[in-house]
Design a protein around this motif. Sequence first.
Motif, PDB file in Angstrom:
ATOM      1  N   GLU A 393       0.829  -1.204   0.000  1.00  0.00           N
ATOM      2  CA  GLU A 393       0.000   0.000   0.000  1.00  0.00           C
ATOM      3  C   GLU A 393       0.861   1.252   0.000  1.00  0.00           C
ATOM      4  OE1 GLU A 393      -3.432   1.531  -0.765  1.00  0.00           O
ATOM      5  OE2 GLU A 393      -3.294  -0.607  -0.304  1.00  0.00           O
ATOM      6  N   LEU A 394       1.956   1.216   0.731  1.00  0.00           N
ATOM      7  CA  LEU A 394       2.852   2.366   0.781  1.00  0.00           C
ATOM      8  C   LEU A 394       3.529   2.580  -0.570  1.00  0.00           C
ATOM      9  CD1 LEU A 394       4.224   4.606   2.434  1.00  0.00           C
ATOM     10  CD2 LEU A 394       5.874   2.892   3.242  1.00  0.00           C
ATOM     11  N   ALA A 395       4.007   1.515  -1.180  1.00  0.00           N
ATOM     12  CA  ALA A 395       4.684   1.649  -2.470  1.00  0.00           C
ATOM     13  C   ALA A 395       3.754   2.212  -3.538  1.00  0.00           C
ATOM     14  CB  ALA A 395       5.238   0.294  -2.915  1.00  0.00           C
ATOM     15  N   ARG A 396       2.472   1.893  -3.451  1.00  0.00           N
ATOM     16  CA  ARG A 396       1.496   2.422  -4.404  1.00  0.00           C
ATOM     17  C   ARG A 396       1.406   3.945  -4.332  1.00  0.00           C
ATOM     18  NH1 ARG A 396      -3.318  -0.407  -5.904  1.00  0.00           N
ATOM     19  NH2 ARG A 396      -4.519   1.258  -4.900  1.00  0.00           N
ATOM     20  N   ARG A 397       1.774   4.521  -3.192  1.00  0.00           N
ATOM     21  CA  ARG A 397       1.601   5.963  -2.976  1.00  0.00           C
ATOM     22  C   ARG A 397       2.899   6.746  -3.109  1.00  0.00           C
ATOM     23  NH1 ARG A 397      -3.194   6.542   1.425  1.00  0.00           N
ATOM     24  NH2 ARG A 397      -4.240   4.559   1.003  1.00  0.00           N
ATOM     25  N   LEU A 398       4.007   6.046  -3.280  1.00  0.00           N
ATOM     26  CA  LEU A 398       5.296   6.708  -3.336  1.00  0.00           C
ATOM     27  C   LEU A 398       5.824   6.772  -4.759  1.00  0.00           C
ATOM     28  CD1 LEU A 398       7.043   5.009  -0.261  1.00  0.00           C
ATOM     29  CD2 LEU A 398       6.059   7.318  -0.341  1.00  0.00           C
ATOM     30  N   LYS A 399       6.850   7.577  -4.958  1.00  0.00           N
ATOM     31  CA  LYS A 399       7.553   7.665  -6.232  1.00  0.00           C
ATOM     32  C   LYS A 399       9.050   7.720  -5.958  1.00  0.00           C
ATOM     33  CE  LYS A 399       3.845  10.201  -8.629  1.00  0.00           C
ATOM     34  NZ  LYS A 399       3.501  11.451  -9.374  1.00  0.00           N
ATOM     35  N   GLY A 400       9.805   7.431  -6.998  1.00  0.00           N
ATOM     36  CA  GLY A 400      11.240   7.616  -6.926  1.00  0.00           C
ATOM     37  C   GLY A 400      11.954   6.674  -5.981  1.00  0.00           C
ATOM     38  N   PRO A 401      13.073   7.147  -5.385  1.00  0.00           N
ATOM     39  CA  PRO A 401      13.915   6.284  -4.549  1.00  0.00           C
ATOM     40  C   PRO A 401      13.176   5.671  -3.358  1.00  0.00           C
ATOM     41  CG  PRO A 401      15.079   8.299  -5.116  1.00  0.00           C
ATOM     42  CD  PRO A 401      13.663   8.483  -5.568  1.00  0.00           C
ATOM     43  N   GLN A 446       2.699 -11.920  -2.109  1.00  0.00           N
ATOM     44  CA  GLN A 446       3.857 -11.026  -2.094  1.00  0.00           C
ATOM     45  C   GLN A 446       4.592 -11.091  -3.437  1.00  0.00           C
ATOM     46  OE1 GLN A 446       6.193 -10.582   1.421  1.00  0.00           O
ATOM     47  NE2 GLN A 446       8.119 -10.416   0.322  1.00  0.00           N
ATOM     48  N   CYS A 447       4.755 -12.289  -3.976  1.00  0.00           N
ATOM     49  CA  CYS A 447       5.385 -12.414  -5.298  1.00  0.00           C
ATOM     50  C   CYS A 447       4.564 -11.680  -6.360  1.00  0.00           C
ATOM     51  CB  CYS A 447       5.535 -13.880  -5.671  1.00  0.00           C
ATOM     52  SG  CYS A 447       6.709 -14.822  -4.677  1.00  0.00           S
ATOM     53  N   TYR A 448       3.253 -11.844  -6.280  1.00  0.00           N
ATOM     54  CA  TYR A 448       2.365 -11.179  -7.240  1.00  0.00           C
ATOM     55  C   TYR A 448       2.494  -9.665  -7.132  1.00  0.00           C
ATOM     56  CZ  TYR A 448      -1.949  -9.319  -9.218  1.00  0.00           C
ATOM     57  OH  TYR A 448      -2.851  -8.577  -9.933  1.00  0.00           O
ATOM     58  N   TRP A 449       2.483  -9.144  -5.902  1.00  0.00           N
ATOM     59  CA  TRP A 449       2.597  -7.699  -5.713  1.00  0.00           C
ATOM     60  C   TRP A 449       3.941  -7.166  -6.203  1.00  0.00           C
ATOM     61  CZ3 TRP A 449       0.210  -7.449  -0.122  1.00  0.00           C
ATOM     62  CH2 TRP A 449      -1.190  -7.399  -0.242  1.00  0.00           C
ATOM     63  N   TYR A 450       5.005  -7.919  -5.928  1.00  0.00           N
ATOM     64  CA  TYR A 450       6.310  -7.487  -6.409  1.00  0.00           C
ATOM     65  C   TYR A 450       6.296  -7.368  -7.930  1.00  0.00           C
ATOM     66  CZ  TYR A 450      11.161  -7.549  -7.823  1.00  0.00           C
ATOM     67  OH  TYR A 450      12.350  -7.229  -8.442  1.00  0.00           O
TER      68      TYR A 450
END
Length: 574
Positions: A393-401, A446-450
């Motif tokens: 959920e966090l990665a969906r909202r972030l950008k960049g590094p 987790q594999c699917y999300w990655y």
Amino acid sequence: MVALATICFSYTETNEDSWIRINQLGYTNEGIKVAVWGSAEPRSIKSFQLVEVSTGKPVFKSGVGKPYGAYGPFASSYRLNFSGFNKPGRYYLEAGGARSPEFRIGNDVYKGSADFCLRYMRQQRTGFNPYLKDSCHTRDGYTLYGPMPDSTYIDVVGGWHDASDYLQYSTTSANATYHLLMAYRDFPKIFEDTKLGNGLEGKNGLADVLDEARWGLDWLLKMHPKKDWMFNQIADDRDHISMRMPALDSQYGRGHERPVYFINGMPQQRQKFMNNTTGTSSTAGKFTSAFGLGADIFRQVDPVYSALLAEKSATAYAYSQIKPGVTQTVSVKSPYIYAEDNWVDDMELAATWQNQLGEALRYAAEEPVTPWLGADTAKHYQWYPFINLGHYELARRLKGPEKNKVIQYYKDGIEKVWAKAGSNAFYRGVPFIWCSNNLTTSFAIQCYWYGRLTGDKQFDELQQANIDWLFGCNPWGTSMVFGLPSWGDTPADPHSAFTHIKKYPIDGGLVDGPVYGNIYKNLIGIKLMEPDEYDRFQSPLVVYHDDYGDYSTNEPTMDGTASLIYLLAAMENR
């Protein structure tokens, strides 16, 4: 719903000392297609062939690649990869004198499977149960450990029974609710509308998965009725005094009321001792996230309800910070509890839903990899949920590094499992602890999300191996989901009152799954009721029994099934 139709498949295997294990649901046209050949004796094979059922003619031949050696009951094993073949139809495999069961190749092999598993969720409802068309546990319950006087009555009727017992846990229910909500958010076109909100037949304009998620949300609202009140569980292991159909239990000393345990952040009862509760964060964090996602989804459907959920998400987040730490469950007669030891993953997800992304990143860095990933063992529900939902959920909202860093956490965990999985033919890197099927399902997610976050396909075969395992590509050759597929070898005698007493099918229920042989031998009160049809495939490494008497490997769980619903929806959508 093709995957659920009754189809006549041959289930003959022709060799008495070697077998081919397949995904009984089938394989998608362009997807990864692998079966596993295993032999009871040390043997080698060089090739295999795929045979079309209608003609009896081979349509694909290939070498087998490297030998994987001994694993579990097999002295020799190989992976049979036929991903290069993509024509829809009905087939079977032949290798080393063994013939597999028949299976389908087609892009619809997962169709309807997620909705099918929703049947089990509805059957687990407490309060009004649509399967039984009757109500149960309508006097829950009386409070313990709270700021109010002990034995104060509070209305917490609703939710789901946790497993084949009738305990109810906020931590598993909130996690299940979150998975159902995610399934609707991420794959809204997958689910049908054939049920009313109460679970009975009819249409109400909402997908059935959203009706089920709301059933969970409504109960969580009762378990967090005030900003400074939150409860962790209903009932305790005194439930286990007998196996019975759900009814008005009376073994708790308060008529038909059951105990409701308050979250006070302090140790509470665990048989003769106390559990290791250290704070309020783990359960309250899960409440925060379920309410947050619920508020987001219901904003257009029911704005008033959405506003209430948003308010409760905020108060639950405040409750999680009363005393940072983990809330474990309670037991009275036995030592078994949900011994959850981590909480920063729950707070990462909760902070994300509260739009506190800096806090979420801090929590993410505290536990970048869920601790069981790459480990050989863990305590029961020690690391829960079984993967870090917050990273996605966090990665969906972030950008960049910052986004890349969070995604790398997922990759690091997958690589830890792959370091173990790559050495055996089943690509098995998940430890055989209690509820290993739940871990398997979560790891596949987790594999699917990655892959979804990165487009990187390097772990796709590992992901598919975990899915295949659940549906028959395992040493026992059985699906781990009751009734799925309808033509396959699936659990028939689970540890469930519904099946054992009333012979009711528990369609869609994911059973606990295999455990290490040494775990099985040391559990209390296990006794097989019938001869073991899988005796030939048991080993000192790992066992699985389709037997009512084995509560460690063959008991269905509500939260594992909810996770599987998400995974199957993802597979059908793909």
